[in-house]
Design an enzyme around this catalytic site. Structure first.
Site, short mmCIF file in Angstrom:
data_model
loop_
_atom_site.label_atom_id
_atom_site.label_comp_id
_atom_site.label_asym_id
_atom_site.label_seq_id
_atom_site.Cartn_x
_atom_site.Cartn_y
_atom_site.Cartn_z
N GLU A 199 0.73 -1.08 0.04
CA GLU A 199 -0.21 0.24 0.00
C GLU A 199 0.94 1.37 0.04
OE1 GLU A 199 -3.25 0.35 0.08
OE2 GLU A 199 -3.42 -2.36 0.35
N CYS A 241 -1.75 9.74 2.81
CA CYS A 241 -2.03 9.20 1.65
C CYS A 241 -2.36 9.16 0.01
CB CYS A 241 -1.45 7.29 1.63
SG CYS A 241 -2.88 6.93 1.90
P1 NAD Z 1 7.93 5.18 7.29
O1 NAD Z 1 8.71 5.88 7.91
O2 NAD Z 1 6.73 4.94 8.90
O3 NAD Z 1 7.87 3.47 6.92
C1 NAD Z 1 6.55 2.59 6.97
C2 NAD Z 1 7.56 1.43 7.59
O4 NAD Z 1 8.22 0.74 7.00
C3 NAD Z 1 7.69 1.59 8.76
O5 NAD Z 1 6.84 0.26 10.47
C4 NAD Z 1 9.30 1.63 9.04
O6 NAD Z 1 9.48 0.78 10.40
C5 NAD Z 1 9.54 0.37 8.01
N1 NAD Z 1 10.65 0.63 7.13
C6 NAD Z 1 11.20 1.76 7.38
N2 NAD Z 1 12.65 1.99 6.55
C7 NAD Z 1 13.04 0.18 6.67
C8 NAD Z 1 13.72 -0.60 5.83
N3 NAD Z 1 14.77 0.52 5.72
N4 NAD Z 1 13.27 -1.98 6.19
C9 NAD Z 1 12.38 -2.15 6.32
N5 NAD Z 1 11.11 -1.66 7.19
C10 NAD Z 1 11.43 -0.14 6.95
O7 NAD Z 1 6.37 5.72 6.63
P2 NAD Z 1 6.78 5.90 5.95
O8 NAD Z 1 7.61 5.34 4.80
O9 NAD Z 1 7.82 7.49 5.31
O10 NAD Z 1 4.77 6.47 5.26
C11 NAD Z 1 4.65 7.30 3.89
C12 NAD Z 1 4.90 6.63 3.02
O11 NAD Z 1 3.50 5.99 2.92
C13 NAD Z 1 3.80 7.85 1.54
O12 NAD Z 1 4.55 7.88 0.32
C14 NAD Z 1 2.39 7.67 1.93
O13 NAD Z 1 1.56 7.53 0.42
C15 NAD Z 1 2.49 6.37 2.18
N6 NAD Z 1 1.12 5.15 2.75
C16 NAD Z 1 0.71 5.26 2.07
C17 NAD Z 1 -1.11 4.63 2.35
C18 NAD Z 1 -1.75 3.35 1.44
O14 NAD Z 1 -2.87 2.91 1.82
N7 NAD Z 1 -1.10 3.13 0.59
C19 NAD Z 1 -1.30 5.25 3.60
C20 NAD Z 1 -0.42 5.45 4.60
C21 NAD Z 1 0.81 5.77 3.77
#
Ligand code: NAD
Length: 437
Positions: A213, A247
């Site tokens: 997602e 998102c």
């Molecule tokens: P985040 O930084 O919290 O990361 C998401 C998860 O990935 C966390 O649990 C984190 O611990 C894990 N993570 C981070 N780096 C990692 C790595 N190198 N290896 C393994 N796991 C790792 O959140 P984010 O990515 O900044 O979230 C924002 C993004 O998510 C935006 O692009 C947003 O559009 C997208 N998003 C999508 C939805 C959807 O439903 N499609 C919903 C919310 C957010």
């Protein structure tokens, strides 16, 4: 996770539980859903306080978009689960006369749910609810970037759910990397596409299916001749929800130059209407998650003429709801998903150019359009590709539990909510029965 347990031990413990078969029964599934519901309703204030600490979310917003949202998803599932789990008969071809055939939903086993920080409760627990409804054991990994919510959930969840079937593992990159080495039966990841690729690579080692997602730049097309005051009110209330860190928020507006001029004024009025003359003092307006994102966002403010907003306070991680006009397609604010309270207005010549603009870029998580024209709706439906499509109201499609929620292409793969969560976290098994007689 139990205090001294390593990821491998936690997964082994859950797998042993799955093997007992107890998670397959309807009664176990509904008990878990009721437990999750009791946790959410019994600790509403405490969970809202954690969301406020992480994101400055108002209590009202925390209830509406996180806690009550998840409760509604659980209720929708509880009301229908028994029916959804019934075997579904299918027609049998003539050469198999006398046989019957049907499908059943089989739980997958032990699944991993990894959540992001922007809706740190909803985006962890709505998938967890789906995984439990489907009869799985679950490892839930909240986002370390929203630490108060992560701690609150890790403390509460074991008190309400079967501890040998559901475990919360908190942590950041090292902990998630260690988890991803384990063999899961499905990985459900929400977050950015860079980490999405890391997750998918790790999953490939075990041939584990994934749901990704992800995000992207969701456009909002505004047709000429629409009621711009109404359009602006809906754009502002959805774009600046959670300070733009949603998102499916409209990322940018696409419209013709004449409409753009009029829309600017309407957007400025709508911002004042919703958040007052000084949004910094509004109890309904959130804050940016951390300094890194604050600095990234303020760096984008030079991409256009500021129509409203533009002011900020780093100590408070406050960035005003901002509208930028005359934004060039090649400007920094148009390079990546904004994920903050900046709404650029990009001018195009009309529908043809808008469609070309959308199709020249990655497939977005959502596309929105404000138009009275049936032809324009049809063309946007058939000539563009996006995870979801909203006419007249951004974001709301994800609150309809019978609509699948998910992306396509760069915005992700897989879908969930309601019945789609059950399908995602189950294997639809084909069964054929031909009597010997
Ligand atoms: P985040 O930084 O919290 O990361 C998401 C998860 O990935 C966390 O649990 C984190 O611990 C894990 N993570 C981070 N780096 C990692 C790595 N190198 N290896 C393994 N796991 C790792 O959140 P984010 O990515 O900044 O979230 C924002 C993004 O998510 C935006 O692009 C947003 O559009 C997208 N998003 C999508 C939805 C959807 O439903 N499609 C919903 C919310 C957010």
């Amino acid at each position: 996770m139990q205090p001294t347990e390593k990821p491998a031990e936690a997964v082994a413990r859950l797998r042993a539980t799955f093997r007992t078969g107890r998670t397959r029964t309807l009664s176990w599934r509904t008990e878990q859903l009721h437990g999750l519901r009791a946790m959410l309703t019994g600790h509403r204030q405490e969970l809202a306080a954690a969301l406020h600490a992480d994101l400055g979310k108002s209590e009202r917003e925390a209830f509406r978009t996180e806690i009550d949202f998840t409760v509604r998803e659980i209720d929708h599932t509880l009301e229908r689960l028994e029916g959804w789990l019934r075997p579904e008969p299918v027609d049998v071809p003539e050469h198999l006369g006398g046989a019957s055939a049907w499908t059943v939903l089989d739980p997958l086993g032990v699944v991993l749910v990894i959540a992001p920080w922007n809706y740190p409760l909803q985006l962890l627990l709505a998938p967890v609810a789906g995984a439990l409804a489907a009869g799985n054991c679950v490892v839930a990994k909240p986002s370390e970037v929203a630490p108060a919510t992560s701690r609150a959930i890790a403390g509460l969840l074991p008190r309400y759910l079967d501890r040998d079937a559901v475990t919360v593992i908190e942590g950041a990159v090292p902990e998630t990397t260690a988890l991803l080495e384990e063999h899961f039966d499905h990985i459900f990841y929400t977050g950015n596409s860079t980490v999405g690729r890391i997750v998918m690579r790790a999953a490939a080692e075990h041939l584990t299916p994934v749901s990704l997602e992800l995000g992207g730049k969701s456009p909002a097309f505004v047709d000429r001749g629409t009621d711009l005051a109404a359009v602006a009110a809906r754009l502002v209330s959805t774009k600046f929800l959670n300070a733009g860190q949603t998102c499916v928020a409209p990322d940018y507006v696409l419209t013709d130059p004449a409409t753009a001029r009029e829309l600017e004024g309407a957007l400025a009025s709508a911002v004042r209407e919703l958040f007052g003359a000084d949004p910094a003092t509004s109890g309904d307006y959130g804050r940016i998650i951390n300094e890194r994102h604050f600095d990234r966002l303020t760096g984008l403010l030079g991409s256009g003429r500021v129509v409203v907003g533009g002011d900020s306070d780093r100590a408070q991680r406050y960035l005003a709801p901002t509208v930028l006009a005359e934004v060039a397609p090649g400007s920094p604010v148009m390079a990546e998903e904004i994920f903050g309270p900046i709404l650029p207005v990009v001018e195009v010549d009309g529908l043809d150019e808008a469609i070309a603009f959308i199709n020249d870029r990655d497939k977005p998580l959502a596309l929105y359009a404000f138009t009275e024209s049936v032809l324009t709706r049809d063309r946007l439906t058939t000539e563009t590709s996006s995870g979801g499509l909203g006419f007249g109201l951004p974001v709301a499609h994800l609150t309809v539990p019978d609509l699948p929620f998910g992306g396509v292409g760069e915005s992700g793969m897989g879908r969930y909510h309601g019945r789609y969560s059950l399908e995602t976290f189950s294997h639809r098994k084909a069964v054929l029965d031909k009597p010997l007689g």
